[in-house]
Every structure is written in C-alpha cells, then in structure tokens.
Write a protein that holds these residues in place. Structure first.
Motif, PDB file in Angstrom:
ATOM      1  N   ASP A  69      -8.612  68.631  94.827  1.00 21.01           N
ATOM      2  CA  ASP A  69      -7.902  68.667  96.104  1.00 21.01           C
ATOM      3  C   ASP A  69      -7.859  67.287  96.767  1.00 21.01           C
ATOM      4  OD1 ASP A  69      -6.854  69.327  98.583  1.00 21.01           O
ATOM      5  OD2 ASP A  69      -8.153  71.043  98.894  1.00 21.01           O
ATOM      6  N   ASP A  70      -8.979  66.822  97.318  1.00 24.79           N
ATOM      7  CA  ASP A  70      -9.007  65.596  98.107  1.00 24.79           C
ATOM      8  C   ASP A  70      -8.680  64.349  97.300  1.00 24.79           C
ATOM      9  OD1 ASP A  70      -9.785  67.318 100.071  1.00 24.79           O
ATOM     10  OD2 ASP A  70     -11.882  66.705 100.096  1.00 24.79           O
ATOM     11  N   PHE A  71      -9.269  64.234  96.113  1.00 20.87           N
ATOM     12  CA  PHE A  71      -9.037  63.037  95.304  1.00 20.87           C
ATOM     13  C   PHE A  71      -7.565  62.891  94.942  1.00 20.87           C
ATOM     14  CE2 PHE A  71      -8.598  61.181  91.014  1.00 20.87           C
ATOM     15  CZ  PHE A  71      -9.004  59.888  91.289  1.00 20.87           C
ATOM     16  N   ILE A  72      -6.948  63.980  94.524  1.00 22.88           N
ATOM     17  CA  ILE A  72      -5.531  63.931  94.159  1.00 22.88           C
ATOM     18  C   ILE A  72      -4.687  63.569  95.371  1.00 22.88           C
ATOM     19  CG2 ILE A  72      -3.561  65.286  93.372  1.00 22.88           C
ATOM     20  CD1 ILE A  72      -5.512  64.487  91.158  1.00 22.88           C
ATOM     21  N   ARG A  73      -5.021  64.104  96.534  1.00 20.67           N
ATOM     22  CA  ARG A  73      -4.268  63.773  97.747  1.00 20.67           C
ATOM     23  C   ARG A  73      -4.378  62.289  98.074  1.00 20.67           C
ATOM     24  NH1 ARG A  73      -6.384  67.196 100.612  1.00 20.67           N
ATOM     25  NH2 ARG A  73      -7.905  66.009 101.821  1.00 20.67           N
ATOM     26  N   HIS A  74      -5.582  61.740  97.983  1.00 24.24           N
ATOM     27  CA  HIS A  74      -5.760  60.315  98.255  1.00 24.24           C
ATOM     28  C   HIS A  74      -5.116  59.456  97.168  1.00 24.24           C
ATOM     29  CE1 HIS A  74      -8.322  60.204 101.850  1.00 24.24           C
ATOM     30  NE2 HIS A  74      -8.817  61.345 101.421  1.00 24.24           N
ATOM     31  N   LEU A  75      -5.121  59.938  95.935  1.00 24.56           N
ATOM     32  CA  LEU A  75      -4.485  59.196  94.854  1.00 24.56           C
ATOM     33  C   LEU A  75      -2.978  59.094  95.090  1.00 24.56           C
ATOM     34  CD1 LEU A  75      -4.787  57.753  92.145  1.00 24.56           C
ATOM     35  CD2 LEU A  75      -4.590  59.984  91.012  1.00 24.56           C
ATOM     36  N   VAL A  76      -2.370  60.176  95.532  1.00 29.27           N
ATOM     37  CA  VAL A  76      -0.937  60.150  95.858  1.00 29.27           C
ATOM     38  C   VAL A  76      -0.666  59.147  96.972  1.00 29.27           C
ATOM     39  CG1 VAL A  76       0.969  61.500  96.825  1.00 29.27           C
ATOM     40  CG2 VAL A  76      -0.521  62.507  95.082  1.00 29.27           C
ATOM     41  N   SER A  77      -1.532  59.123  97.982  1.00 26.57           N
ATOM     42  CA  SER A  77      -1.364  58.189  99.089  1.00 26.57           C
ATOM     43  C   SER A  77      -1.488  56.743  98.617  1.00 26.57           C
ATOM     44  CB  SER A  77      -2.402  58.477 100.176  1.00 26.57           C
ATOM     45  OG  SER A  77      -2.322  57.534 101.230  1.00 26.57           O
ATOM     46  N   GLU A  78      -2.489  56.466  97.789  1.00 33.53           N
ATOM     47  CA  GLU A  78      -2.685  55.101  97.292  1.00 33.53           C
ATOM     48  C   GLU A  78      -1.505  54.660  96.426  1.00 33.53           C
ATOM     49  OE1 GLU A  78      -4.921  52.989  98.116  1.00 33.53           O
ATOM     50  OE2 GLU A  78      -6.267  54.293  99.240  1.00 33.53           O
ATOM     51  N   LEU A  79      -1.020  55.544  95.583  1.00 29.65           N
ATOM     52  CA  LEU A  79       0.129  55.214  94.753  1.00 29.65           C
ATOM     53  C   LEU A  79       1.371  54.972  95.609  1.00 29.65           C
ATOM     54  CD1 LEU A  79      -0.294  57.738  91.794  1.00 29.65           C
ATOM     55  CD2 LEU A  79      -0.379  55.243  91.631  1.00 29.65           C
ATOM     56  N   GLY A  80       1.537  55.771  96.656  1.00 26.11           N
ATOM     57  CA  GLY A  80       2.680  55.593  97.533  1.00 26.11           C
ATOM     58  C   GLY A  80       2.676  54.235  98.222  1.00 26.11           C
ATOM     59  N   GLN A  81       1.502  53.822  98.701  1.00 31.61           N
ATOM     60  CA  GLN A  81       1.399  52.515  99.342  1.00 31.61           C
ATOM     61  C   GLN A  81       1.627  51.393  98.329  1.00 31.61           C
ATOM     62  OE1 GLN A  81      -2.057  52.027 101.981  1.00 31.61           O
ATOM     63  NE2 GLN A  81      -2.307  54.247 101.972  1.00 31.61           N
ATOM     64  N   TYR A  82       1.072  51.555  97.156  1.00 33.39           N
ATOM     65  CA  TYR A  82       1.225  50.541  96.107  1.00 33.39           C
ATOM     66  C   TYR A  82       2.692  50.389  95.709  1.00 33.39           C
ATOM     67  CZ  TYR A  82       0.585  48.374  91.461  1.00 33.39           C
ATOM     68  OH  TYR A  82       0.648  47.553  90.353  1.00 33.39           O
ATOM     69  N   ASN A  83       3.353  51.503  95.475  1.00 30.85           N
ATOM     70  CA  ASN A  83       4.733  51.463  94.996  1.00 30.85           C
ATOM     71  C   ASN A  83       5.724  51.051  96.074  1.00 30.85           C
ATOM     72  OD1 ASN A  83       4.051  52.207  92.381  1.00 30.85           O
ATOM     73  ND2 ASN A  83       4.202  54.393  92.831  1.00 30.85           N
ATOM     74  N   SER A  84       5.363  51.250  97.346  1.00 38.87           N
ATOM     75  CA  SER A  84       6.281  50.876  98.422  1.00 38.87           C
ATOM     76  C   SER A  84       6.498  49.370  98.488  1.00 38.87           C
ATOM     77  CB  SER A  84       5.743  51.377  99.769  1.00 38.87           C
ATOM     78  OG  SER A  84       4.551  50.684 100.130  1.00 38.87           O
ATOM     79  N   LEU A  85       5.616  48.608  97.887  1.00 38.38           N
ATOM     80  CA  LEU A  85       5.708  47.147  97.909  1.00 38.38           C
ATOM     81  C   LEU A  85       6.359  46.594  96.640  1.00 38.38           C
ATOM     82  CD1 LEU A  85       2.127  46.383  99.289  1.00 38.38           C
ATOM     83  CD2 LEU A  85       4.266  46.550 100.582  1.00 38.38           C
TER      84      LEU A  85
END
Length: 245
Positions: free
Chosen positions: A63-79
């Motif tokens: 649950d939590d790890f996957i949610r944070h992983l999606v967030s980290e990937l989103g920030q990374y890819n936005s750049l």
C-alpha cells in the motif's frame, strides 16, 4: 522491479537509470516508513530484487510503498522529456528465500521473477502510456493483504489476470496506479463545500443566553495522521470529541 524499455536507451541514459533507480526506491521506502537498510538487495542493472524480513510490514509495502513510489516517479518524470521517463514494472510475492553463493535461490524468487517478466505487466504499461508503474501481486500476497483488509486498497483497484511464463502458471492481481480496472484514468475525488451558517461574533466570551461560549468546530482545520510505529508526542495536543461536542 524492472525499468521498462531499458535496452532502447543509449549508454549514458542506461547509466543514469542505474544511478536513479535505487535512489527513487530508497525515498519511497523512507516515505512509507520502511527500513530499507534491512532489505537484502540484488541489483541487476535496470532491475532490483529485494528480499524483506517478515516483520509485519508487508501491507505497508503493498500500500504505502507503492503510493510513495508512484509519487517519486511522477516527480522524477515531470522534469524529463517523454523519451527519458522512467517507467517501472513491479511484482510482489512472499515465502522463504535461500541466500546462495551467487544471489538468492528458491521457488519464491523464481515465482517473483516469472511475475515480473509476465505479459500482463508489459501489456499494462503499453496500454496506459501515462502510467509510470504497473504492479502485479501474487495470489498469496493479494489474499493476505488486500483481501484480508489490511490495506486501504480494495478489489476494485485490481484486475485478476492469468500468468503463463515458462513453467509458471497461476492467477495474479494487476494494478496500474492512477488507472481504473476498466482502463480509464482515475481523477482525484472532489466535493463541493457545504453551506456554512453565518458566523457569530467571537468577542463576547459567552453565548447569548449567558452560557459559556463553545469553541467553534472547524472541520477544514483537522489533520488526520495514521501512525505505524511509536511516535514522540512531546508538546503535542490531541483533541477528542463526541456527538455532544
């Protein structure tokens, strides 16, 4: 976990992915309150196999790890440009693992590898170009975490798929965060603000009938926190109330 389309990148981009992948996963683990120093990790370029201790944190991983992983990937890819995005496939299974001379051994590791290499994960990312992550849970993990009610997820967040990879054949549970099981994009839930009664002046210190004034209830100022570990609550203020206010 494995990076999608890694081999299509040039040498410099492949090196960048190998540099960034463990840092993204480390930040996601920290955000989920997981101690990554206790993970035994076998790195394979664009792929990472992590063996975690059976310490009761499996629901938090799902649950939590996957949610944070999606967030980290989103920030990374936005750049980055679309061609430089990092998109990951992830698979989770549980069971005993043997520490061997050249890595990890046992049917648990083999099952995880088969899930990670399965067609449903590849097809999920191919069908959902905006998604940064596709996750596949083994039936055992799904039943012990999601179906068991130990996460904030539900059956509606997953699609049951059939996995046939080499000698492995079993059912599994697919999730593409941010995408509904019917393939449409999910959107954050919004609600219209409820009508509020006129505010009373707060300078009198007492109600009109002479009773002591009650502190105004402000729902928008409430902050809800879910703790999964001991918390230092020095100088903290906790409020409790019932139907009577």
């Amino acid at each position: 976990m494995d990076a999608m389309s890694y081999g299509r990148n040039n040498d410099r981009r492949q090196s960048e992915i190998q540099h960034d992948l463990p840092r993204i996963t480390a930040r996601a683990a920290a955000g989920a309150g997981l101690d990554r120093s206790r993970w035994q990790i076998q790195r394979k370029g664009d792929e990472e196999l992590a063996v975690l201790p059976m310490d009761g944190t499996e629901p938090r991983l799902v649950d939590d790890f996957i949610r944070h992983l999606v967030s980290e990937l989103g920030q990374y890819n936005s750049l980055r440009t679309p061609e430089a995005r990092m998109r990951l496939r992830a698979a989770l299974h549980h069971g005993p693992v043997e520490l061997a001379d050249n890595g990890f051994a046992g049917s648990t590791v083999v099952t995880t590898a088969r899930l990670l290499s399965s067609r449903p994960l590849y097809d999920a990312l191919k069908a959902n170009e905006s998604a940064d992550l596709a996750v596949l849970l083994s039936d055992d993990v799904y039943r012990s975490t999601v179906a068991g009610g130990h996460t904030t997820l539900s059956a509606a967040d997953f699609q049951r798929v059939a996995v046939q990879e080499k000698e492995y054949e079993a059912g599994a549970w697919l999730r593409v965060p941010g995408v509904l099981t019917n393939g449409s994009q999910s959107a954050p839930a919004t609600a219209a603000p409820a009508a509020q009664p006129p505010q009373q002046p707060r300078d009198s210190g007492a109600a009109a009938d002479g009773a002591p004034a009650r502190t105004e209830y402000r729902g928008e100022r409430i902050n809800v926190n879910n703790f999964h570990a001991p918390v230092d609550a020095q100088r903290a203020v906790f409020g409790f109330g019932g139907d009577g206010g």
